[in-house]
Structure formats: structure tokens, C-alpha cells
Design a protein around this motif. Sequence first.
Motif, PDB file in Angstrom:
ATOM      1  N   ASN A  30       0.585  -1.165  -0.047  1.00  0.00           N
ATOM      2  CA  ASN A  30      -0.178  -0.022   0.234  1.00  0.00           C
ATOM      3  C   ASN A  30       1.006   1.058  -0.095  1.00  0.00           C
ATOM      4  N   GLY A  31       2.229   1.168  -0.133  1.00  0.00           N
ATOM      5  CA  GLY A  31       3.209   2.281  -0.750  1.00  0.00           C
ATOM      6  C   GLY A  31       4.575   2.111   0.394  1.00  0.00           C
ATOM      7  N   THR A  68       6.874   8.787  -1.452  1.00  0.00           N
ATOM      8  CA  THR A  68       5.104   8.486  -1.599  1.00  0.00           C
ATOM      9  C   THR A  68       4.258   6.898  -1.883  1.00  0.00           C
ATOM     10  N   PRO A  69       3.772   6.871  -1.339  1.00  0.00           N
ATOM     11  CA  PRO A  69       2.550   7.157  -0.228  1.00  0.00           C
ATOM     12  C   PRO A  69       3.863   6.830   1.027  1.00  0.00           C
ATOM     13  N   LEU A  70       4.064   7.623   1.853  1.00  0.00           N
ATOM     14  CA  LEU A  70       4.474   6.851   2.372  1.00  0.00           C
ATOM     15  C   LEU A  70       3.570   6.647   4.207  1.00  0.00           C
ATOM     16  N   GLN A  71       3.998   5.044   4.483  1.00  0.00           N
ATOM     17  CA  GLN A  71       3.013   4.172   5.203  1.00  0.00           C
ATOM     18  C   GLN A  71       3.563   4.456   6.622  1.00  0.00           C
ATOM     19  N   VAL A  88       0.670   7.135  10.778  1.00  0.00           N
ATOM     20  CA  VAL A  88      -0.320   7.726  10.772  1.00  0.00           C
ATOM     21  C   VAL A  88       1.125   9.406  10.343  1.00  0.00           C
ATOM     22  N   ASN A  89       0.130   9.934   9.440  1.00  0.00           N
ATOM     23  CA  ASN A  89       0.427  11.331   8.887  1.00  0.00           C
ATOM     24  C   ASN A  89       2.160  11.184   8.251  1.00  0.00           C
ATOM     25  N   CYS A  90       2.932  10.200   8.125  1.00  0.00           N
ATOM     26  CA  CYS A  90       4.065  10.089   8.130  1.00  0.00           C
ATOM     27  C   CYS A  90       5.374  11.284   7.275  1.00  0.00           C
ATOM     28  N   ASP A  91       4.755  11.786   6.053  1.00  0.00           N
ATOM     29  CA  ASP A  91       5.152  12.511   5.168  1.00  0.00           C
ATOM     30  C   ASP A  91       5.329  13.788   6.621  1.00  0.00           C
TER      31      ASP A  91
END
Length: 270
Positions: A174-175, A241-244, A256-259
Motif C-alpha cells: 500500500n505504499g 510517497t505514499p509513505l505509510q 499515521v501522517n508519516c510525510d
Amino acid sequence: MSKNNRDSSELFYSFFSLFQPKQVKEAEIEDEWKAHVLPHSSIRSLAPNLWQITGILSSLIAPREMVIYRLPDSTLLIHSAIALADREMQQLEALGTPNILIVPNRIHRLDARVYKQRYPNLKIVAPAAAKPYVEEVVPVDAIAEDLLPDYGIICHQPEGIRPQELVYEIPLSNGKALLFTDILFNLTEAYLDTYAPCSKFTLRWLGAIGYFGITPLGRRFFMTDKIIYRHWLEKLADRVTPLQVISVAHGEPITVNCDRQLRQAADRLS
């Protein structure tokens, strides 16, 4: 980095390399693994094919983290190994066959040798900068920068940091995940209450609790240029991205909200 800073960094590394498990006699070599087993958590899932374990070296210092990643060929990559009790080792082996062990730097090499003894076909892998120090305890089979791209793993060389470790970009279904070691910590109050409550006084005095970022000790002994390091973290947040998942060697993993949290770690260097 100036000669004085290099010398102080060497002393810092030497100090944190002193911790060793109890020694065993040659006749008791079969018990050497048990001598390395210290208190640790259960294996917990961070994402599909990605797991983490927390180990407690001492109640007075920060816990350490081990990551397990299932490779595309269904074998396992282990980052910053921790010797586990029998039940958890059986659970680990049920996830797959250990294939690659990353020794991420010269500090996080404590259990590498007993893993190689337990799994003779295990590939011991280290960053080029760490190889001479890792080989003080176990032979290195491959350089991380050379081998890991063959498995779809990107090795990022931190900028503004003394050469010592890499950051690994791991593909997930998923990322992406980023595996850090010592250049970012995430010692939350809840994490320390769970794993090392007695360490809170010392770690608070050192300014290492309550935020995701490089610690004052990391700035003093690892960082060579604050501005360059800040910009590098910002570029990493933009590009991966997307960084999970973000995993660090000392602290709670971020899922959560890794970036955004990576950018906040960079902002703390402003």
C-alpha cells in the motif's frame, strides 16, 4: 567534520559499543543464544509483510527496535537484529526463512553473530561505512548499497550526517516504509512507560523525550550540517510517497501522517 568532532564521535561510538551480553565458555556455546536473549515485546504487525519487536537492553536506557520484512521471494530481511525467546523465534520462522540481516551501524551489531551462528546461510549486510566495524564481530557478506537494490529496496545516504548508516526505503503493498536507525528518535511518554519507565529521567535530562526528530546527542555526534540535513529530510518526505510507515531504532514507529511528521522533524532543525 573537524578532527575534534571526529574524535568525540569515536568516543561516543566506543561507549555505546561497550554493552555486551554475559560471556559463555566454549563448552557452553550452545547456550550463547540464550545469553543474548534479553526482555523484549511480542512481534507486532506494522503493515502487510512488515513487523517490529521492541527489545530492552536496560531499564535505564532507551529500548531498541528490530524490524522484520518479508521479501518478494517470501524469505525474511531483518534490520537491527534482536535475539528473541523461543516462542518468538518460532513465530519469526513461521513468517519465512531468515535470508538477509542488515547490521545498520557499528552500535547495532550486538546480536548479529548469534544470528549467523543460528542461520549459517543468512547474508550479513552492512553499509559500506559500517563494514569495518561490523566485521569486528561478524563477517559481512555484502554491502547494503550493492545488494539491497536487487530486492527493490532503495538505500538513501543521509546528507548532513557523518557517514555511518543508511535509510532504507521498503516497498509495501500500500505504499512505502522508511527504516531509520539512530539519526531520528521517537521516544514518546507512552512508549517509555510501556518499555523502560526508569529511563525517563535520564532521557528527559538528555532532551530526547516527547518529539520525533534527531536528539541533542545525535546533533552533537552524528550531524555535520544542520541545514543540509534538514533539506534532505524535506526531500525525503517529498519523494517517498505514499509513505505509510516510519521505523526508528529507538522509539515508537509512525504509521499515521508519516510525510507530515517527517517534515516536522525537519522543521525542528530550523
